[in-house]
Design a protein around this motif. Structure first.
Motif, PDB file in Angstrom:
ATOM      1  N   ILE A  11       0.873  -1.175   0.000  1.00 41.26           N
ATOM      2  CA  ILE A  11       0.000   0.000   0.000  1.00 41.26           C
ATOM      3  C   ILE A  11       0.911   1.227   0.000  1.00 41.26           C
ATOM      4  O   ILE A  11       1.649   1.466   0.959  1.00 41.26           O
ATOM      5  N   SER A  12       0.867   1.977  -1.074  1.00 42.65           N
ATOM      6  CA  SER A  12       1.725   3.149  -1.238  1.00 42.65           C
ATOM      7  C   SER A  12       0.869   4.411  -1.186  1.00 42.65           C
ATOM      8  O   SER A  12       0.025   4.642  -2.062  1.00 42.65           O
ATOM      9  N   SER A  13       1.099   5.207  -0.133  1.00 41.69           N
ATOM     10  CA  SER A  13       0.294   6.417   0.046  1.00 41.69           C
ATOM     11  C   SER A  13       1.048   7.411   0.914  1.00 41.69           C
ATOM     12  O   SER A  13       1.840   7.027   1.779  1.00 41.69           O
ATOM     13  N   ASP A  14       0.799   8.696   0.683  1.00 41.39           N
ATOM     14  CA  ASP A  14       1.332   9.742   1.541  1.00 41.39           C
ATOM     15  C   ASP A  14       0.440   9.993   2.754  1.00 41.39           C
ATOM     16  O   ASP A  14       0.789  10.778   3.645  1.00 41.39           O
ATOM     17  N   LEU A  15      -0.707   9.342   2.789  1.00 44.17           N
ATOM     18  CA  LEU A  15      -1.642   9.511   3.902  1.00 44.17           C
ATOM     19  C   LEU A  15      -1.231   8.612   5.057  1.00 44.17           C
ATOM     20  O   LEU A  15      -0.595   7.574   4.866  1.00 44.17           O
ATOM     21  N   ASP A  16      -1.622   8.994   6.275  1.00 41.52           N
ATOM     22  CA  ASP A  16      -1.257   8.174   7.426  1.00 41.52           C
ATOM     23  C   ASP A  16      -2.330   7.157   7.790  1.00 41.52           C
ATOM     24  O   ASP A  16      -2.128   6.331   8.673  1.00 41.52           O
ATOM     25  N   ARG A  17      -3.457   7.184   7.061  1.00 40.30           N
ATOM     26  CA  ARG A  17      -4.495   6.183   7.284  1.00 40.30           C
ATOM     27  C   ARG A  17      -5.558   6.303   6.212  1.00 40.30           C
ATOM     28  O   ARG A  17      -5.681   7.333   5.544  1.00 40.30           O
ATOM     29  N   GLY A  18      -6.340   5.244   6.034  1.00 41.73           N
ATOM     30  CA  GLY A  18      -7.431   5.298   5.072  1.00 41.73           C
ATOM     31  C   GLY A  18      -8.004   3.916   4.831  1.00 41.73           C
ATOM     32  O   GLY A  18      -7.380   2.890   5.108  1.00 41.73           O
ATOM     33  N   THR A  19      -9.252   3.895   4.314  1.00 42.01           N
ATOM     34  CA  THR A  19      -9.926   2.654   3.915  1.00 42.01           C
ATOM     35  C   THR A  19     -10.501   2.868   2.523  1.00 42.01           C
ATOM     36  O   THR A  19     -11.114   3.911   2.254  1.00 42.01           O
ATOM     37  N   TRP A  20     -10.302   1.888   1.642  1.00 37.26           N
ATOM     38  CA  TRP A  20     -10.733   2.023   0.258  1.00 37.26           C
ATOM     39  C   TRP A  20     -11.459   0.758  -0.193  1.00 37.26           C
ATOM     40  O   TRP A  20     -11.147  -0.349   0.251  1.00 37.26           O
ATOM     41  N   THR A  21     -12.433   0.940  -1.085  1.00 38.08           N
ATOM     42  CA  THR A  21     -13.132  -0.181  -1.711  1.00 38.08           C
ATOM     43  C   THR A  21     -13.171   0.064  -3.214  1.00 38.08           C
ATOM     44  O   THR A  21     -12.965   1.193  -3.681  1.00 38.08           O
ATOM     45  N   LEU A  22     -13.437  -0.986  -3.971  1.00 41.05           N
ATOM     46  CA  LEU A  22     -13.476  -0.851  -5.421  1.00 41.05           C
ATOM     47  C   LEU A  22     -14.660   0.006  -5.850  1.00 41.05           C
ATOM     48  O   LEU A  22     -15.749  -0.073  -5.288  1.00 41.05           O
ATOM     49  N   SER A  23     -14.415   0.843  -6.857  1.00 42.84           N
ATOM     50  CA  SER A  23     -15.476   1.702  -7.397  1.00 42.84           C
ATOM     51  C   SER A  23     -14.995   2.195  -8.759  1.00 42.84           C
ATOM     52  O   SER A  23     -13.902   1.868  -9.211  1.00 42.84           O
ATOM     53  N   ASP A  24     -15.834   3.004  -9.401  1.00 43.42           N
ATOM     54  CA  ASP A  24     -15.440   3.569 -10.698  1.00 43.42           C
ATOM     55  C   ASP A  24     -14.188   4.433 -10.565  1.00 43.42           C
ATOM     56  O   ASP A  24     -13.395   4.530 -11.498  1.00 43.42           O
ATOM     57  N   SER A  25     -14.032   5.065  -9.406  1.00 40.80           N
ATOM     58  CA  SER A  25     -12.868   5.932  -9.192  1.00 40.80           C
ATOM     59  C   SER A  25     -11.689   5.174  -8.590  1.00 40.80           C
ATOM     60  O   SER A  25     -10.646   5.760  -8.316  1.00 40.80           O
ATOM     61  N   PHE A  26     -11.889   3.873  -8.361  1.00 43.91           N
ATOM     62  CA  PHE A  26     -10.810   3.035  -7.821  1.00 43.91           C
ATOM     63  C   PHE A  26     -10.802   1.726  -8.621  1.00 43.91           C
ATOM     64  O   PHE A  26     -11.212   0.665  -8.130  1.00 43.91           O
ATOM     65  N   PRO A  27     -10.332   1.774  -9.870  1.00 39.75           N
ATOM     66  CA  PRO A  27     -10.417   0.616 -10.755  1.00 39.75           C
ATOM     67  C   PRO A  27      -9.361  -0.450 -10.468  1.00 39.75           C
ATOM     68  O   PRO A  27      -8.425  -0.231  -9.691  1.00 39.75           O
ATOM     69  N   VAL A  28      -9.496  -1.576 -11.130  1.00 30.13           N
ATOM     70  CA  VAL A  28      -8.572  -2.704 -10.996  1.00 30.13           C
ATOM     71  C   VAL A  28      -7.773  -2.860 -12.289  1.00 30.13           C
ATOM     72  O   VAL A  28      -8.338  -2.787 -13.381  1.00 30.13           O
ATOM     73  N   TYR A  29      -6.464  -3.067 -12.148  1.00 29.83           N
ATOM     74  CA  TYR A  29      -5.605  -3.373 -13.290  1.00 29.83           C
ATOM     75  C   TYR A  29      -4.885  -4.684 -13.006  1.00 29.83           C
ATOM     76  O   TYR A  29      -4.444  -4.928 -11.886  1.00 29.83           O
ATOM     77  N   ARG A  30      -4.777  -5.518 -14.018  1.00 31.64           N
ATOM     78  CA  ARG A  30      -4.029  -6.754 -13.858  1.00 31.64           C
ATOM     79  C   ARG A  30      -2.757  -6.667 -14.692  1.00 31.64           C
ATOM     80  O   ARG A  30      -2.800  -6.401 -15.894  1.00 31.64           O
ATOM     81  N   MET A  31      -1.628  -6.876 -14.038  1.00 33.22           N
ATOM     82  CA  MET A  31      -0.356  -6.855 -14.745  1.00 33.22           C
ATOM     83  C   MET A  31      -0.210  -8.135 -15.569  1.00 33.22           C
ATOM     84  O   MET A  31      -0.663  -9.209 -15.156  1.00 33.22           O
TER      85      MET A  31
END
Length: 427
Positions: free
Chosen positions: A112-132
């Motif tokens: 998990i790479s973030s400049d924030l010190d905390r957070g919770t995220w779920t999949l959505s249109d603004s949080f898409p999935v990419y497969r390498m």
């Protein structure tokens, strides 16, 4: 009696001898014993590898400041100290969790790479999935606000990224609100995913060491630099866990100090000279970024950055090379200054390493400054780079002293204002 022509020739020869005796040779005052003293102190075990945020790093900064002050350098305008302290934000990871398709993912398979010190995220249109794909794609790691699924065929590379991300994250300036979540998995899709992260915020300080030799022109600056930090304590090899960083970059810092002493003895230069020992290059170039924010790049005529000068280059003795040689005029200008001196400066022989944009000069080059790095490292065959074996015993001190003399010769035109390279354009 001797012919008049012979007498004139003899008088001319005597005059030349007297001139050579009274005119200092640029760089000749670089003392090998002093070079070795500085190099040995900076790479001594007592400094424990000069890792950022450590007592050994602070000791190195204090030593460099004392060397600058004893040479007569002064603090930068607007500052009351040669040591320029600044704070950064550090996020220390405490916990992270990912539940993919209803199944908890082991922590060793999560980044998990973030400049924030905390957070919770779920999949959505603004949080898409990419497969390498089966081939590892580093560019995908530059994305934000997404979930990245990485096949296990890439496990070794993934683990390298995991080790980097598992330590504290250093942030300068405003934090990026985006987040990248990467999972090592053979799952081909994510029907559902819940991701959370928690870290502890800290504000530790770092220190650049910046000394100035005021010139006749305060609006024209030649910046000399080197980073003085290294890796600190690393994984032990044969009971040795100190990455001394003798070549990387005690050698460059030694050259910086020696050049500062040389030009201080030369008297008042035409252009103002700034000597900057940068903090935290190894963890993200925070020292150079901090100085860049406080200097007007339009005032900087050129920047000469010094990196890894303790080993003879692939071109042989009395030679050094410049990154980004073909990007501007500075390389040819230094080459012209060295003509007939016995020293050679050549283009970077390792263009595939992209070294021009991997050191502290890069942030200044992107601002238009003719900013390049000088080095002699045979990096393609160097087995001690970033290891516990980078120690003084592996370096050639005589070569380092000679290289410093050569650099002092090469930059004469920048210092006396007879040379002014064009601005850089970095696309």
């Amino acid at each position: 009696m001797k012919p008049i022509g012979g007498a004139l020739a003899l008088c001319s020869l005597l005059a030349l001898v007297l001139l050579l005796r009274t005119t200092p040779v640029t760089g000749a005052d670089v003392d090998r014993a002093d070079v070795e003293r500085i190099l040995r102190y900076l790479s001594d075990d007592r400094l424990a590898g000069r890792g950022s945020f450590t007592p050994g790093n602070d000791a190195a900064a204090a030593f460099i400041a004392a060397e600058f002050a004893s040479a007569g350098l002064v603090s930068a305008p607007g500052s009351d100290s040669i040591v320029d302290r600044f704070t950064v934000k550090r996020i220390v990871p405490e916990s992270s969790s990912v539940v993919l398709n209803g199944i908890p993912v082991p922590r060793e398979d999560i980044i998990i790479s973030s400049d924030l010190d905390r957070g919770t995220w779920t999949l959505s249109d603004s949080f898409p999935v990419y497969r390498m794909g089966e081939t590892f794609d580093r560019e995908l790691f530059g994305r934000k606000n997404c979930l990245l699924l990485i096949p296990r065929v890439n496990e070794k590379i993934f683990q390298r990224y995991h080790r980097r991300s598992s330590g504290p994250r250093i942030i300068a300036g405003d934090p990026d609100p985006g987040v990248l979540v990467a999972i090592l998995t053979d799952s081909v899709s994510a029907r559902s995913c819940v991701m959370s992260f928690k870290g502890r915020s800290e504000t530790p300080s770092l220190a650049n060491v910046v000394g100035v030799i005021p010139g006749n022109r305060s609006d024209e600056v030649v910046l000399f630099s080197a980073h003085y930090d290294h890796l600190g304590i690393v994984r032990p090899v044969d009971d040795d866990s100190i990455a001394n960083g003798a070549d990387d970059n005690a050698s460059g810092t030694t050259a910086l100090i020696s050049l500062a002493k040389h030009f201080a003895r030369e008297g008042k230069p035409e252009r103002t000279l700034i000597f900057a020992a940068f903090a935290a290059e190894e963890i993200g170039g925070f020292g150079s970024r901090h100085l860049r924010a406080s200097l007007d790049p339009e005032r900087i005529v050129a920047m000469v950055n010094l990196e890894m000068l303790g080993k003879v280059s692939k071109f042989g003795p009395r030679s050094f090379w410049m990154t980004g040689y073909d990007r501007g005029q500075l390389g040819t200008m230094l080459t012209d200054e060295l003509e007939g001196s016995g020293f050679r400066m050549l283009p970077d022989p390792y263009p595939d390493q992209r070294l021009f944009l991997r050191s502290d000069n890069a942030v200044f080059a992107r601002a238009g400054v003719p900013a390049h790095t000088l080095s002699t490292t045979p990096i393609d065959v160097d087995t001690t780079y970033h290891t516990v074996h980078d120690e003084v015993s592996r370096l050639d001190v005589g070569h380092l002293a000679e290289t410093i003399r050569g650099i002092a010769l090469g930059v004469r035109g920048l210092v006396d204002r007879s040379q002014t390279p064009a601005r850089l354009i970095i696309e």
